[in-house]
Design a protein around this motif. Structure first.
Motif, PDB file in Angstrom:
ATOM      1  N   UNK A 362     -49.693   2.035 -47.634  1.00 61.57           N
ATOM      2  CA  UNK A 362     -49.750   0.533 -48.274  1.00 61.57           C
ATOM      3  C   UNK A 362     -48.956   0.475 -49.464  1.00 61.57           C
ATOM      4  N   UNK A 363     -48.103  -0.530 -49.514  1.00 63.48           N
ATOM      5  CA  UNK A 363     -47.255  -0.560 -50.721  1.00 63.48           C
ATOM      6  C   UNK A 363     -47.853  -1.684 -51.654  1.00 63.48           C
ATOM      7  N   UNK A 364     -47.731  -1.284 -52.925  1.00 58.97           N
ATOM      8  CA  UNK A 364     -47.975  -2.250 -53.852  1.00 58.97           C
ATOM      9  C   UNK A 364     -49.589  -2.520 -54.256  1.00 58.97           C
ATOM     10  N   UNK A 365     -50.304  -2.375 -53.234  1.00 64.34           N
ATOM     11  CA  UNK A 365     -51.871  -2.594 -53.312  1.00 64.34           C
ATOM     12  C   UNK A 365     -52.165  -3.725 -52.790  1.00 64.34           C
ATOM     13  N   UNK A 366     -53.662  -4.233 -52.683  1.00 62.94           N
ATOM     14  CA  UNK A 366     -53.991  -5.454 -52.132  1.00 62.94           C
ATOM     15  C   UNK A 366     -53.850  -6.667 -52.942  1.00 62.94           C
ATOM     16  N   UNK A 367     -53.943  -7.940 -51.875  1.00 63.13           N
ATOM     17  CA  UNK A 367     -54.110  -9.257 -53.029  1.00 63.13           C
ATOM     18  C   UNK A 367     -53.070  -9.437 -53.639  1.00 63.13           C
ATOM     19  N   UNK A 368     -51.821  -9.159 -53.379  1.00 62.13           N
ATOM     20  CA  UNK A 368     -50.672  -9.410 -54.353  1.00 62.13           C
ATOM     21  C   UNK A 368     -50.354 -10.901 -54.382  1.00 62.13           C
ATOM     22  N   UNK A 369     -50.441 -11.616 -53.274  1.00 63.28           N
ATOM     23  CA  UNK A 369     -50.273 -13.215 -53.306  1.00 63.28           C
ATOM     24  C   UNK A 369     -51.440 -13.816 -53.934  1.00 63.28           C
ATOM     25  N   UNK A 370     -52.600 -13.430 -53.548  1.00 63.77           N
ATOM     26  CA  UNK A 370     -53.868 -14.142 -54.157  1.00 63.77           C
ATOM     27  C   UNK A 370     -53.654 -14.064 -55.461  1.00 63.77           C
ATOM     28  N   UNK A 371     -53.377 -12.914 -56.142  1.00 59.14           N
ATOM     29  CA  UNK A 371     -53.494 -12.663 -57.579  1.00 59.14           C
ATOM     30  C   UNK A 371     -52.324 -13.367 -58.271  1.00 59.14           C
ATOM     31  N   UNK A 372     -51.106 -13.385 -57.806  1.00 59.70           N
ATOM     32  CA  UNK A 372     -49.965 -14.113 -58.428  1.00 59.70           C
ATOM     33  C   UNK A 372     -50.158 -15.552 -58.258  1.00 59.70           C
ATOM     34  N   UNK A 390     -52.047  -9.134 -69.854  1.00 62.03           N
ATOM     35  CA  UNK A 390     -52.871  -9.047 -68.466  1.00 62.03           C
ATOM     36  C   UNK A 390     -52.470 -10.096 -67.635  1.00 62.03           C
ATOM     37  N   UNK A 391     -52.782 -11.210 -68.187  1.00 57.75           N
ATOM     38  CA  UNK A 391     -52.688 -12.416 -67.382  1.00 57.75           C
ATOM     39  C   UNK A 391     -51.326 -12.586 -66.978  1.00 57.75           C
ATOM     40  N   UNK A 392     -50.527 -12.226 -67.895  1.00 64.80           N
ATOM     41  CA  UNK A 392     -48.739 -12.377 -67.607  1.00 64.80           C
ATOM     42  C   UNK A 392     -48.408 -11.266 -66.410  1.00 64.80           C
ATOM     43  N   UNK A 393     -49.030 -10.173 -66.522  1.00 61.07           N
ATOM     44  CA  UNK A 393     -48.731  -9.279 -65.415  1.00 61.07           C
ATOM     45  C   UNK A 393     -49.219  -9.759 -64.269  1.00 61.07           C
ATOM     46  N   UNK A 394     -50.289 -10.333 -64.202  1.00 63.25           N
ATOM     47  CA  UNK A 394     -50.918 -10.901 -62.854  1.00 63.25           C
ATOM     48  C   UNK A 394     -49.793 -12.084 -62.332  1.00 63.25           C
ATOM     49  N   UNK A 395     -49.418 -12.998 -63.377  1.00 64.86           N
ATOM     50  CA  UNK A 395     -48.315 -13.893 -62.973  1.00 64.86           C
ATOM     51  C   UNK A 395     -47.069 -13.267 -62.313  1.00 64.86           C
ATOM     52  N   UNK A 396     -46.823 -12.316 -62.981  1.00 63.19           N
ATOM     53  CA  UNK A 396     -45.382 -11.669 -62.641  1.00 63.19           C
ATOM     54  C   UNK A 396     -45.516 -11.224 -61.027  1.00 63.19           C
ATOM     55  N   UNK A 397     -46.674 -11.132 -60.579  1.00 66.85           N
ATOM     56  CA  UNK A 397     -46.871 -10.650 -59.131  1.00 66.85           C
ATOM     57  C   UNK A 397     -46.014 -11.505 -58.152  1.00 66.85           C
ATOM     58  N   UNK A 398     -46.101 -12.806 -58.794  1.00 64.06           N
ATOM     59  CA  UNK A 398     -45.241 -13.642 -57.613  1.00 64.06           C
ATOM     60  C   UNK A 398     -44.015 -13.437 -57.412  1.00 64.06           C
ATOM     61  N   UNK A 399     -43.269 -12.572 -58.231  1.00 67.22           N
ATOM     62  CA  UNK A 399     -41.995 -12.104 -57.667  1.00 67.22           C
ATOM     63  C   UNK A 399     -42.146 -11.052 -56.596  1.00 67.22           C
ATOM     64  N   UNK A 400     -43.436 -10.353 -56.360  1.00 70.47           N
ATOM     65  CA  UNK A 400     -43.622  -9.384 -55.596  1.00 70.47           C
ATOM     66  C   UNK A 400     -44.264  -9.887 -54.091  1.00 70.47           C
ATOM     67  N   UNK A 473     -46.630  -9.702 -49.433  1.00 71.45           N
ATOM     68  CA  UNK A 473     -46.096  -8.479 -50.610  1.00 71.45           C
ATOM     69  C   UNK A 473     -46.744  -7.314 -50.499  1.00 71.45           C
ATOM     70  N   UNK A 474     -47.781  -7.317 -49.699  1.00 70.80           N
ATOM     71  CA  UNK A 474     -48.518  -5.880 -49.481  1.00 70.80           C
ATOM     72  C   UNK A 474     -47.928  -5.461 -48.138  1.00 70.80           C
ATOM     73  N   UNK A 475     -47.418  -4.566 -48.014  1.00 75.91           N
ATOM     74  CA  UNK A 475     -46.781  -3.948 -46.449  1.00 75.91           C
ATOM     75  C   UNK A 475     -47.898  -2.836 -46.217  1.00 75.91           C
ATOM     76  N   UNK A 476     -47.942  -2.926 -44.891  1.00 74.19           N
ATOM     77  CA  UNK A 476     -48.721  -1.856 -44.124  1.00 74.19           C
ATOM     78  C   UNK A 476     -47.678  -1.253 -43.306  1.00 74.19           C
TER      79      UNK A 476
END
Length: 542
Positions: A362-372, A390-400, A473-476
């Motif tokens: 699994x790449x990146x971890x789960x729920x990437x889109x949800x969190x972004x 921490x909130x800014x880090x979560x927002x940055x997941x949109x680009x992941x 964004x989470x690849x299996x």
């Protein structure tokens, strides 16, 4: 406390929790602040005399789930409430809180009449200012108020409304937690029956897809090597000369509070990801941009420029599509993006290629889109309780929210047998789809997942099970064990973290995930992706 009393309290609470955790419908009544079930010893005086669930009861895999152990003193609000009620009626020692909304309250009033139960209400707007100023005075006032409103008797059910900054809650009380749990589960089941079928959001269910859509695919054509299948992201067509055409299509909706530049970026990356997971670099695309008539020229140009620029970055040629203004659209929408690639006949993989003995990555971890998405949409709520960084880090997941680089990098290493991006239904749904398409079993361990702190934060904030939530964004990846470590190393070199989370097995009847708490759950597509209710609640809040 005597040993016999302690055994009785713990025993009844354990049985009551079993009732709650087995009641699927009760998950729909768990509020944002979550639920607690409490049971006090005889004549309780302080919260330390009341047994409760540490961390409260939350929702995991669409089922109620105790977040922690039973512990005396684990509850404050519900414990103090039971203590005050017990002073008025010593037979009442247990209670549970759950959600409160106008429709449920109206239904509960009728339900209580049929059951012969007393129903009451606490209106916190009527609480005297002098009571609010005295530490610990609010709870006695609330209990006296609800008893007064119930004609001088302790009600079976009451709700608390009107407190500034507090979620409205319903409370049900009883003599012991087993009584309370049974009553709460009956309420949850009967209320669920009374509701109209909820509006459908997201992809159609597996049964409809399999038994209806797959039976209506037009003319059969022998050149179609990979037709539409559950969990398969793109079709494969034999075009002769030992070559195949790979094609995928997706709709894309714009996300509230996101800049239109990101809408264009999503459009290309989400479409391209469905081709990339077939192990092939995307090459061509078409898209249909459908806009409300009031869309400004500047907005239109921003979207198109972003789509163009992103396609350039991914070396994709735009070869057609449709663009126009139409009534009925609330915001710009991609009716469909179709992405194409040409590959050698033996140069692609599908989610149906997993083999027993393969590692699962699994790449990146789960729920990437949800969190972004949620960190942008519901940023003010998150900032009330979590650090801005921490909130800014979560927002940055949109680009992941892309797996193009993930998939192409893994294929370059070799040894890949199957890939699938975990979109709706999250990682647990994506794992099921690979196992189902490949007719294999899987044994997955959640403790091996990469869990970014920002993912934990957002999922905790909105009581979302991260493994079940939409995860573009989470690849299996399933890969030969001889190559899996090299794949992870290569991914890290290009800035993508990944981990081995389990194994593919030959027993197709055994598809399980061991959760962080040690429980084992089946791999399956969630009945409802937990992202959507939280997303639409955020949209309604504006």
């Amino acid at each position: 406390m005597k040993l016999n009393e302690k055994i009785e309290i713990y025993g009844k609470m354990s049985v009551a929790l079993e009732y709650i955790e087995a009641c699927k419908e009760f998950a729909n009544l768990i509020p944002e602040v979550r639920t607690n079930l409490v049971y006090g010893k005889a004549n309780p005086q302080t919260p330390e005399d009341v047994l409760a669930v540490e961390g409260r009861i939350t929702v995991i895999n669409n089922m109620p789930h105790a977040a922690g152990k039973l512990k005396f003193g684990a509850s404050s609000h519900m414990a103090r409430l039971i203590i005050e009620i017990n002073k008025n009626d010593p037979s009442i020692r247990a209670g549970i809180n759950f959600a409160c909304n106008p429709d449920l309250i109206k239904w509960l009033e009728d339900y209580c009449k049929k059951k012969g139960w007393i129903f009451s209400v606490i209106d916190r707007t009527k609480e005297p200012e002098e009571i609010k100023q005295i530490e610990g005075a609010s709870m006695p006032w609330k209990v006296k108020e609800t008893i007064r409103a119930a004609g001088g008797k302790v009600p079976k059910i009451f709700y608390e409304a009107g407190a500034v900054g507090k979620e409205d809650l319903t409370v049900l009380v009883g003599k012991d937690p087993i009584e309370v749990a049974k009553d709460a589960c009956e309420i949850a089941r009967e209320y669920a029956k009374s509701l109209k079928p909820p509006p459908k959001v997201g992809k159609i269910d597996l049964e409809t897809f399999t038994n209806y859509l797959l039976q209506r695919l037009g003319k059969k054509d022998e050149t179609v090597l990979v037709p539409p299948l559950t969990g398969v992201d793109a079709a494969v067509i034999d075009i002769g000369n030992n070559k195949v055409l790979i094609v995928a299509e997706d709709p894309i909706f714009s996300i509230p509070k996101q800049p239109l530049e990101m809408f264009g970026w999503y459009t290309v990356h989400i479409g391209a990801s469905d081709v990339a997971v077939m192990g092939v670099k995307p090459r061509y695309m078409t898209y249909s941009l459908l806009m409300p008539p009031e869309t400004s020229d500047e907005e239109f140009r921003t979207i198109v420029d972003s789509i163009h620029q992103t396609a350039v970055e991914l070396d994709i040629a735009i070869v057609g599509g449709h663009t126009g203004y139409y009534p009925g659209f609330a915001s710009p929408t991609i009716g469909g993006i179709a992405v194409f690639a040409i590959a050698d006949k033996d140069g692609y993989v599908t989610p149906a290629g997993a083999k027993p003995g393969d590692d699962v990555i699994l790449t990146k971890g789960p729920a990437i889109e949800t969190v972004g998405i949620l960190s942008v949409l519901r940023e003010p709520e998150l900032l009330e309780n979590y650090p801005k960084l921490l909130v800014e880090k979560a927002k940055a997941l949109c680009k992941e929210m892309t797996v193009v680089k993930d998939a192409i990098t893994a294929m370059e290493v070799g040894g890949v047998t199957a890939m699938h991006d975990a979109t709706e239904g999250g990682v647990i749904g994506g794992l099921f789809e690979i196992a189902n398409a490949s007719n294999v079993g899987m044994e997955i361990d959640e403790i091996s997942f990469i869990y970014p702190e920002e993912v934990k934060m957002v999922c905790e904030a909105f009581s979302i099970d991260p493994v079940a939530a939409i995860a573009e964004g989470s690849l299996l990846i399933t890969a030969k064990p001889t190559h899996s470590k090299q794949i992870i190393k290569k991914l890290k070199e290009v800035g993508i973290n990944a981990s081995i989370i389990g194994k593919v097995t030959s027993d197709s009847k055994t598809r399980i995930m061991k959760r962080l708490d040690g429980s084992k759950v089946p791999l399956e597509i969630p009945e409802q992706d937990p992202f959507w209710p939280v997303f639409f609640e955020g949209v309604e809040k504006g």
